[in-house]
Scaffold this active site. Structure first.
Site, PDB file in Angstrom:
ATOM      1  N   GLN A 238       3.088  -3.388  -2.356  1.00  0.00           N
ATOM      2  CA  GLN A 238       2.668  -3.613  -0.977  1.00  0.00           C
ATOM      3  C   GLN A 238       1.546  -4.649  -0.897  1.00  0.00           C
ATOM      4  OE1 GLN A 238       3.016   1.107  -0.282  1.00  0.00           O
ATOM      5  NE2 GLN A 238       2.242   0.059   1.507  1.00  0.00           N
ATOM      6  N   ARG A 385       0.821   6.740   4.675  1.00  0.00           N
ATOM      7  CA  ARG A 385       0.606   6.409   6.083  1.00  0.00           C
ATOM      8  C   ARG A 385      -0.692   7.012   6.590  1.00  0.00           C
ATOM      9  NH1 ARG A 385       6.745   6.291   8.545  1.00  0.00           N
ATOM     10  NH2 ARG A 385       6.248   4.997  10.331  1.00  0.00           N
ATOM     11  N   CYS A 386      -1.751   6.935   5.749  1.00  0.00           N
ATOM     12  CA  CYS A 386      -2.967   7.650   6.085  1.00  0.00           C
ATOM     13  C   CYS A 386      -4.050   6.775   6.688  1.00  0.00           C
ATOM     14  CB  CYS A 386      -3.521   8.343   4.848  1.00  0.00           C
ATOM     15  SG  CYS A 386      -4.385   7.239   3.713  1.00  0.00           S
ATOM     16  N   GLU A 758       1.289   3.916  11.573  1.00  0.00           N
ATOM     17  CA  GLU A 758       0.745   5.122  10.960  1.00  0.00           C
ATOM     18  C   GLU A 758       0.370   6.180  11.972  1.00  0.00           C
ATOM     19  OE1 GLU A 758      -2.151   3.334   8.306  1.00  0.00           O
ATOM     20  OE2 GLU A 758      -0.735   3.731   6.686  1.00  0.00           O
TER      21      GLU A 758
END
Lengths: 804, 163, 287
Positions: A238, A385-386, A758
């Site tokens: 990523q 996705r924090c 997110e």
């Protein structure tokens, strides 16, 4: 941008399929024909395969490693251990969090499934056979899986390599298993607020460890060309540019001769940010053997050893008035980081952006502290996705507000509205120092309450509570979250010293189509479409002919990658500003072509026209051609621009989520009857894509809240590390989602967009918990730890005396 | 262990290949035939990313040996489009935004293809049950359901046109 | 992910398969649907040197009638059970319950015989077989014999199937007119094994229960027949009290293994709940 009323203008705008258009995706063609290009699809001539020998024990010394049998397996070419990496000083590597992590276990193993050796073979079947044949002799050591136990004076020493180090990257270390203590806010002010407050509530909240589990596991194909001295690595990453810099520093190969390529990625969700031992070993093997080396992990390996998420033990306290006005917030967290601190946070924030935990509320005094601890578990913590611990922060505050509401007997919507930051207060600086850019929480809340007929739901719940024979308990969960994304301003946010800007370069071709490259990398978020849409609206070129590329460090400008919902806020801004540079040059060229002054021109959708005379115009297409053969004196040929955008602030998307659950009193089965999700991400680039992201995030949130877990037994064995047990819901279990939105643009963002992907994950998880706890609230229950499996919910039914 | 010779048709084309008995069909397709559409997402037969169509049935190719395909006809995602024309399920997934990262998509498409052949007019509940052997992490399934509904409608319309 | 190497055999007849089983010895395993065995081999929990693939043996597939019995070939896959008109008419429980097993793709390969013969207490067909009074047809070098389902399961992964025998068929008496039936399976998600499952077959006459079979899935070392629970129902009208008594009796025979689905208390309680649900659903089907 207002819709033009003139139908011809409408036509021209629609033809662009730009900002705001739910246009279909440009990237779909290859995926629907099975022509995606994922790492495991890559085959290079002479390519070898690597597989990993892993520790069955959570904490043990390595007494001996015998490679002989493995080297005799047909097809096995090499077996590497820490001893082989030592001369290259690569048996340990620096982490993103200022710690070091073992690449291959050096004398001892610290978590179950830790990498101990790698086997390289001519095909993956031989590599797997080789792994079975490596013989490792272990001597077990006492295991620590509880962070509170880890901090006891007589706890076993986990990190012998840190012996004597009384401080780490984030300050003093109080204990051999302590990593850091980080604080934010004003402790004195908070303590004062609590000392004088008429009402205080406190609650211990545990956010259990879970794993992002993208459908594609991690892997790479490392290819070192010994003739050119160049290293190319295809990687599920990523953040390819950061990886390139790290690989260059670790290997000594100049960055100009290192190329990292993130091809198509089958889901990231924060699992693919860090540098894993598998990548390092494949690279080393390729350099040593002079051949490409592929490594693709199995699902069990993915769940057991790659970046997990959460594992935060939180103690929250709220001070308030008797009528529910919050006066102060205090939070203390014990954070279980596993065996190495490999949290993918911006350097200055070892607890990420946890201090967004004052949430959507106007809280005058607040303090939080986070204590990081080592245990015998896999490293990680920031993933899934924090938004850098925003999942934990939002969970904390939303649960605490419910606890307060329950203590005071107040309605959970009413108490939120009472404490919301008001629209007029934006930009709002929180007690933790975040400057929230924009928001209108009251409007959004009312919209949701009206849409679901909240009063009727509460009435229905009251009736069910009054009926002792009701076969179900009904719960209503309401979460009103603000999250912080778009990391971030470089003075605050850096990864290994590289500021968290992002970038875009755009080049318009003579015949009017364009290519654009950015420093981010999509893993399904649709950048090839949404980025083209931004440019289309800025420059009046149809998004259909704007080619977007990301992920190849040899061509893309430097960027910090895609995670933490930062692509739209940071790269999206770079895109708009690069486009505006081109736009400014285009104006000059148009003026030259039309023989007027620059200020005599108006821009409308796709062309400049002379003020008051639309028949005299030049489209961007006309200008593109001219840019290559007819530009005014003193101006360079060509039509391109680069912009590196250092954001002035984070962005603050927000949402209002409401969930209704019905719990079967006989079995604990919990059905999600309704889930209504209103999101405000500012300007909406492609509503179809946003809605898809929301569906996906809500589904992941559902999985976390209702079923995912990573239980460890006392020996540190990770139970349930396959998809038999790790809960990934199918289409049958997954609820139907209702989505809605408001639009409150970000004032500091060039197109007012905030980022959104997110939010549904961050916001939905506490919503499910809120609903389940609300079902028991009339029985005095203030908290239930996730996951809310039928088993665990049933245990609460029994405990509360209402099981059938 | 000695290799076995297998003869099979894949996407209409005949192949004769030598395989180890333990070679999984998914590896055979991806590595020996270079059909990389079918993906691997787990090793316990849960995720369905490897789904192909064998002799008219949806099968998880990770839990099938290549040797078991001797004499069989296999359809993969690469064989769905005919003469450059996308199959209705492919068009449906595109039009209804039924994919994001694309990793589950080939399996979903091949499964949807067979689902609609077995049940041309499914209810939403039947669609969800029908794809319950295919996991997706990105979409939450909601648009995948719409994609399959789109395809069902299109197939029925195309039938009417050709009838 | 990668199974260890093995030699592969694809016999075309039952006698050929039996011959191979004998000659290859204990290191050979039968391959039916493969969705239990292959995953175990990919995780390297099972490492047979030989696989004997039963999938090419035509005589092992198919469903027919023989007198009052329905005879199901052991290699009949789950989806074919669901679609079969004979089962739908004569033993509808066996056409309906497989919908709760695994997922659509797995049901194209998973076989009733594999599910039965594996001896895994988590599988569904053992309890279903007990509830429908099935008999298993076993064939070996010495010939063919039948073993009643309720006598077949001796322990976890231990059955009455000898090492040199193959399960070739399942014989089920057709349901008498007016038979009610149900299978209730509590599970964490589609494709999971049962947290607890209950199969019920019953008949009623003159307001009283005349016949009841209750069998439980995954709450003991094998599938369990809950005879005391059956007795709590038979010979009397069906009532909340008799249903509760049956559930209580069923709970009393449970001996579940603790795992991530639940502890002993939960699984036992759920066995009781599934029994209640199944009795009510079966009763509703009694004409």
């Amino acid at each position: 941008m207002n819709a033009p009323t003139d139908p011809k203008l409408h036509e021209r705008k629609d033809a662009l399929q730009g900002l705001g258009d739910s246009r279909l995706r440009k990237e779909d063609a290859r995926f629907i024909q099975g022509k995606g290009h994922y790492v495991d699809d890559i085959k290079l001539p002479g390519m070898l395969h690597m597989d990993i020998v892993r520790s069955p024990y959570a904490h043990a010394r390595i007494k001996a490693i015998d490679k002989t049998e493995a080297l005799n397996v047909p097809g096995v070419v090499a077996v590497l251990t820490a001893e082989d990496l030592k001369p290259l000083k690569l048996h340990w590597m620096p982490t993103l969090a200022g710690d070091v992590a073992a690449v291959l276990a050096d004398g001892k193993v610290h978590f179950q499934m830790q990498e101990v050796a790698v086997v390289i073979a001519t095909d993956r079947y031989a590599a797997a056979d080789g792994v079975e044949a490596v013989q490792v002799e272990y001597e077990e050591l006492p295991v620590v899986i509880d962070p509170y136990e880890a901090l006891k004076p007589d706890a076993p020493v986990l990190r012998e390599d840190l012996a004597g180090k009384t401080s780490g990257a984030h300050g003093a270390r109080e204990h051999h298993n302590h990593i850091f203590t980080w604080t934010a806010g004003d402790q004195a002010a908070a303590d004062a607020a609590f000392a004088s407050a008429p009402v205080t509530v406190s609650q211990h909240l545990f956010y259990p460890r879970v794993h992002p589990c993208p459908l594609e596991t991690c892997g790479c194909v490392a290819s070192f060309d010994p003739v050119r001295g160049e290293l190319t690595t295809y990687m599920t990453s990523q953040a390819p540019h950061v990886v390139r810099t790290v690989v260059s520093l670790l290997s000594g190969i100049p960055e100009s001769k290192v190329r990292i390529v993130s091809p198509d990625i089958g889901g990231g969700f924060g699992n693919k940010v860090g540098v894993y031992p598998g990548y390092v070993c494949a690279i080393v093997a390729s350099i040593v053997l002079g051949k490409p080396v592929k490594w693709i992990e199995d699902r069990v390996e993915n769940i057991s050893s790659t970046a997990f998420a959460r594992d935060y033990h939180m103690d929250g306290e709220i001070a308030a008035t008797p009528d529910g006005k919050i006066l102060g917030l205090r939070v203390n967290v014990v954070a279980d980081h596993g065996a190495f601190d490999a949290c993918a946070d911006p350097t200055k924030f070892p607890a990420g952006l946890f201090h967004i935990c004052s949430g959507s509320y106007d809280i005058p005094a607040a303090f939080c502290s986070v204590k990081g601890v080592y245990t015998n578990k896999a490293p990680g913590g920031v993933a899934y996705r924090c938004s850098f611990r925003v999942t934990e922060a939002v969970y904390l505050i939303e649960r605490m507000v419910d606890v307060l509401a329950q203590k005071l007997g107040m309605d959970k919507a009413e108490i939120r509205a009472k404490n919301f930051i008001k629209k007029e207060q934006f930009p709002y600086t929180s007690a933790f120092g975040f400057e929230y850019d924009s928001g209108d929480y009251h409007t959004a809340l009312q919209k949701v309450l009206d849409a679901v007929d909240y009063k009727a739901l509460r009435a229905e719940q009251a009736a069910k509570r009054a009926d002792p024979n009701s076969p179900t308990l009904m719960g209503i969960g309401l979460v009103t979250f603000t999250e912080v994304v778009g990391a971030g301003p470089s003075k605050m946010c850096d990864i290994l010293g590289v500021g968290m800007f992002d970038s875009c370069e755009i080049r318009i071709h003579p015949t009017g189509s364009a290519i654009a490259r950015m420093g981010t990398i999509t893993q399904g978020q649709g950048h090839q479409t949404t980025y083209a849409q931004i440019i289309a609206t800025e420059l009046g070129i149809p998004s259909e002919v704007i080619q977007v590329e990301e992920g190849d460090t040899s061509t893309a400008p430097y960027g910090l990658g895609t995670y933490g919902s930062r692509s739209t806020p940071v790269a999206g801004a770079a895109i708009a500003l690069a486009a505006r540079k081109i736009h400014a040059k285009a104006r000059k060229i148009a003026a030259h072509l039309l023989e007027v002054g620059e200020n005599d021109l108006d821009w409308e959708i796709d062309r400049f026209h002379v003020k008051g005379d639309p028949s005299r115009h030049k489209t961007m297409k006309d200008i593109a051609w001219a840019a290559y053969n007819n530009v005014p004196a003193g101006l360079e040929m060509g039509l391109e621009a680069v912009h590196y955008y250092d954001p002035p602030n984070f962005t603050y998307p927000f949402g209002i989520y409401l969930c209704v659950v019905d719990i079967d009193r006989a079995t604990g089965e919990t059905k999600v009857r309704r889930f209504y999700a209103l999101d405000d991400c500012g300007t909406r680039i492609n509503p179809m894509i946003i809605e898809g992201q929301i569906h996906g995030g809500l589904t992941e949130g559902f999985a976390v809240a209702m079923g995912q877990q990573m239980p460890f037994d006392a020996q540190g064995n990770l139970l349930g590390n396959t998809l038999m047990d790790y809960f990934l819901p199918t289409a049958v279990e997954t609820p139907k989602w209702e989505t809605d939105h408001t639009v409150t643009p970000s004032p500091h963002h060039p197109i007012g967009a905030k980022g959104v992907a997110e939010s549904p994950h961050v916001g939905s998880i506490p919503t499910f918990t809120a609903a389940v706890v609300d079902a028991f609230a009339h029985l005095g229950v203030t908290d239930m730890t996730m996951p809310h499996t039928s088993y665990r919910v049933w245990q609460q039914l029994v405990k509360s005396g209402v099981a059938l | 262990m000695p290799k076995k010779i297998i003869n099979l048709k894949v996407n209409g084309r005949a192949h004769e290949e030598a395989v180890e008995p333990r070679t999984l069909l998914v590896h055979f397709l991806r590595e020996q035939l270079n059909l990389t559409g079918a993906h691997i997402g787990c090793e316990t037969s849960h995720c369905g990313a490897c789904t192909v169509d064998i002799d008219g049935k949806s099968v998880k190719s990770c839990t099938h040996l290549a040797v078991q395909c001797d004499g069989s006809e296999v359809l993969t995602v690469e064989g769905l489009a005919q003469g450059g024309v996308l199959h209705a399920v492919q068009e449906g997934f595109y039009r209804e935004h039924g994919l994001q990262c694309g990793f589950c998509t080939p399996g979903m498409l091949v499964r949807s293809y067979r689902l609609l052949l077995d049940n041309p007019d499914p209810t939403e509940e039947e669609i969800r049950a029908g794809i319950s052997g295919n996991l997706c992490r990105c979409t939450g399934y909601q648009n995948i359901v719409k994609a399959i509904q789109y395809a069902a409608k299109k197939l029925q319309q195309d039938q009417k046109v050709t009838a | 992910m990668i199974p260890p190497a093995f030699d592969y055999h694809a016999p075309r007849s039952v006698s050929e398969a039996i011959g191979l089983l004998g000659s290859l010895g204990p290191d050979a395993k039968l391959l039916a649907g493969g969705h239990s065995l292959l995953p175990m081999m990919k995780l390297r929990f099972a490492q047979p040197s030989h696989l004997i693939d039963l999938n090419r043996i035509a005589e092992l597939r198919g469903i027919c009638e023989d007198g009052n019995d329905v005879v199901i070939g052991a290699m009949t896959v789950e989806n074919d059970l669901i679609a079969n008109p004979i089962l739908q008419a004569k033993v509808p429980l066996l056409a309906e319950a497989p919908k709760l097993i695994a997922d659509p793709q797995v049901r194209n390969r998973g076989t009733i015989g594999g599910d039965i013969a594996h001896g895994d207490p988590a599988n569904d067909h053992p309890a279903l077989s007990i509830a429908v009074d099935a008999a298993f047809v076993l064939q070996g070098p010495k010939g063919t014999r039948q073993v009643k389902a309720e006598d077949f399961y001796l322990g976890t992964y231990v059955t009455a199937l000898a090492e040199d025998e193959i399960l070739v068929g399942i014989r089920v008496p057709a349901f008498a007119a007016g038979t009610g039936w149900a299978y209730e399976k509590l599970k964490r998600k589609t494709g999971d094994w049962a947290t607890a499952g209950a199969a019920v077959v019953m008949r009623m006459a003159g307001g009283a229960v005349t016949h009841a079979r209750i069998a439980l899935t995954n709450v003991g070392p094998t599938a369990l027949r809950a005879t005391d629970a059956e007795n709590a129902l038979t010979g009397k009208p069906l009532s909340d009290a008799s249903i509760d008594a049956a559930a209580q009796a069923a709970r009393a025979v449970c001996d579940p293994a603790e795992d991530l689905r639940g502890d002993r208390d939960y699984k036992t309680a759920m066995a009781g709940q599934m029994v209640k649900r199944a009795i009510r659903a079966a009763a509703a089907r009694c004409q």
